[in-house]
Design a protein around this motif. Structure first.
Motif, short mmCIF file in Angstrom:
data_model
loop_
_atom_site.label_atom_id
_atom_site.label_comp_id
_atom_site.label_asym_id
_atom_site.label_seq_id
_atom_site.Cartn_x
_atom_site.Cartn_y
_atom_site.Cartn_z
N ARG A 180 -17.76 -17.96 110.05
CA ARG A 180 -17.28 -19.28 109.62
C ARG A 180 -18.40 -20.17 109.06
O ARG A 180 -18.20 -20.83 108.04
CB ARG A 180 -16.55 -19.98 110.76
CG ARG A 180 -15.27 -19.27 111.18
CD ARG A 180 -14.50 -20.06 112.23
NE ARG A 180 -13.42 -19.26 112.77
CZ ARG A 180 -12.22 -19.12 112.20
NH1 ARG A 180 -11.97 -19.76 111.07
NH2 ARG A 180 -11.29 -18.38 112.75
N PRO A 181 -19.58 -20.22 109.70
CA PRO A 181 -20.64 -21.08 109.15
C PRO A 181 -21.03 -20.68 107.73
O PRO A 181 -21.32 -21.55 106.89
CB PRO A 181 -21.80 -20.89 110.13
CG PRO A 181 -21.15 -20.52 111.42
CD PRO A 181 -19.99 -19.66 111.02
N ALA A 233 -18.32 -21.94 105.44
CA ALA A 233 -18.43 -23.40 105.31
C ALA A 233 -19.56 -23.76 104.35
O ALA A 233 -19.44 -24.69 103.54
CB ALA A 233 -18.68 -24.03 106.68
N ASP A 242 -11.16 -29.53 100.80
CA ASP A 242 -10.82 -30.02 102.14
C ASP A 242 -9.79 -29.11 102.81
O ASP A 242 -9.89 -28.81 104.01
CB ASP A 242 -10.25 -31.44 102.06
CG ASP A 242 -11.29 -32.49 101.70
OD1 ASP A 242 -12.49 -32.22 101.87
OD2 ASP A 242 -10.87 -33.58 101.25
N GLU A 269 -11.32 -25.94 103.94
CA GLU A 269 -12.14 -26.15 105.14
C GLU A 269 -11.30 -26.20 106.41
O GLU A 269 -11.77 -25.85 107.49
CB GLU A 269 -12.95 -27.43 104.98
CG GLU A 269 -14.11 -27.28 103.99
CD GLU A 269 -14.91 -28.54 103.80
OE1 GLU A 269 -14.38 -29.64 104.08
OE2 GLU A 269 -16.07 -28.44 103.35
N MET A 270 -10.03 -26.62 106.28
CA MET A 270 -9.15 -26.58 107.45
C MET A 270 -8.96 -25.15 107.93
O MET A 270 -8.89 -24.88 109.13
CB MET A 270 -7.80 -27.23 107.11
CG MET A 270 -7.86 -28.72 106.87
SD MET A 270 -6.28 -29.45 106.33
CE MET A 270 -5.33 -29.37 107.87
N ASP A 271 -8.88 -24.19 106.99
CA ASP A 271 -8.73 -22.78 107.36
C ASP A 271 -10.03 -22.20 107.89
O ASP A 271 -10.02 -21.27 108.71
CB ASP A 271 -8.26 -21.97 106.16
CG ASP A 271 -6.76 -22.05 105.95
OD1 ASP A 271 -6.02 -22.02 106.94
OD2 ASP A 271 -6.32 -22.14 104.79
N VAL A 272 -11.17 -22.71 107.41
CA VAL A 272 -12.46 -22.17 107.82
C VAL A 272 -12.87 -22.69 109.19
O VAL A 272 -13.45 -21.96 110.00
CB VAL A 272 -13.54 -22.50 106.76
CG1 VAL A 272 -14.94 -22.19 107.29
CG2 VAL A 272 -13.28 -21.71 105.48
N ALA A 273 -12.58 -23.95 109.47
CA ALA A 273 -13.00 -24.56 110.74
C ALA A 273 -12.43 -23.79 111.93
O ALA A 273 -13.12 -23.56 112.94
CB ALA A 273 -12.56 -26.02 110.79
N ALA A 274 -11.18 -23.36 111.83
CA ALA A 274 -10.52 -22.59 112.88
C ALA A 274 -9.23 -22.05 112.29
O ALA A 274 -8.68 -22.63 111.35
CB ALA A 274 -10.22 -23.44 114.10
#
Length: 280
Positions: free
Chosen positions: A56-57, A60, A104, A107-112
């Motif tokens: 994930r990092p 991101a 944005d 990023e919602m899918d990447v954060a978790a």
């Protein structure tokens, strides 16, 4: 560090034959090229969000690179991987805020992994990954801002909810579940585990409630299109018709396991295109 320019030829091959590609082919050259550029951007950032081979990092960081390159594009600097968007941005006045809203959403899918979001979170997600794309698109279509933004919101939500209902099993295999918790609870499902939910026959009831939500958005979009606002409306009419047909097919088939993925065959797609072309 900025990434290299995307392989647009390879992406063109991937999209060839889809309803989106058919809609693009019916547009004038400048508009067609702009819509393809928007598609390429969306595909590239979506591929980052969906790349389960990278931590994930790292994903991101890749999305942050897109933010930097988009900012540079609008500031007149070296735009890196976003350079291919320069022509459409200048010609059609595409807004930076809309491109960033798509990021944005990714990023919602990447954060978790999204699992049974509440309706407010799902609405935000749809607004970012679909509504923002709609706002970019209606600029290319030449629509005025008020009806254009209204169409982007209603049709964007309708298309995204239809995708969620169609991709139920594919998303679950990635550890994601976009069905809202309120619809699951109404169906008696308390779990938010994707594999558990999609194997539960009660998921059909939850999906039918979400399909009702999608149908309301389609009705809003279709009413707006029937009002004949200014702009080139064939592409949104075609997308609405194709996805509405997909939604209708899924409602007929249902969502109880085992499911079949709904598809629109080429003869039927051509019939939908012909019908949309005949509309005044």
């Amino acid at each position: 560090m900025s990434m290299a320019a995307p392989d647009t030829a390879a992406l063109a091959q991937q999209v060839s034959g889809s309803s989106f590609y058919t809609a693009m082919r019916l547009m004038p050259k400048a508009e067609r090229e702009a819509m393809f550029a928007i598609y390429v951007f969306c595909r590239l950032v979506d591929d980052i969000a969906d790349d389960g081979t990278r931590p994930r990092p790292e994903r991101a960081t890749a999305l942050a690179g897109w933010r930097r390159d988009l900012a540079a594009l609008y500031d007149g600097g070296a735009a890196g991987q976003a350079a291919f968007l320069a022509g459409p941005v200048k010609r059609f006045g595409l807004a930076l805020a809309d491109f960033l809203a798509v990021v944005d959403g990714m990023e919602m899918d990447v954060a978790a992994d999204i699992r049974a979001p509440d309706l407010a979170t799902l609405d935000l997600y749809c607004s970012r990954v679909a509504g923002a794309v709609g706002r970019l698109s209606v600029r290319v279509f030449g629509m005025d801002e008020a009806p254009g933004h209204a169409l982007a919101a209603s049709l964007g939500h309708a298309l995204q909810l239809t995708n969620i209902l169609r991709d139920l099993d594919e998303d679950a295999a990635m550890g994601r579940l976009y069905l809202p918790r309120e619809r699951l609870r109404e169906a008696g499902i308390e779990s938010d585990d994707p594999a558990t939910v999609v194997a539960d026959r009660r998921v059909d009831a939850a999906c039918r409630r979400l399909a009702d939500d999608a149908a309301r958005h389609f009705a809003e979009a279709e009413a707006l299109l029937r009002s004949r606002p200014r702009g080139r409306l064939l592409a949104p009419r075609l997308m609405a018709a194709v996805y509405r047909a997909l939604l209708d097919d899924m409602r007929t088939m249902g969502w109880a396991p085992p499911r079949r993925r709904a598809r629109i065959g080429k003869p039927r797609l051509l019939a939908i295109v012909a019908r949309c072309c005949l509309l005044p």
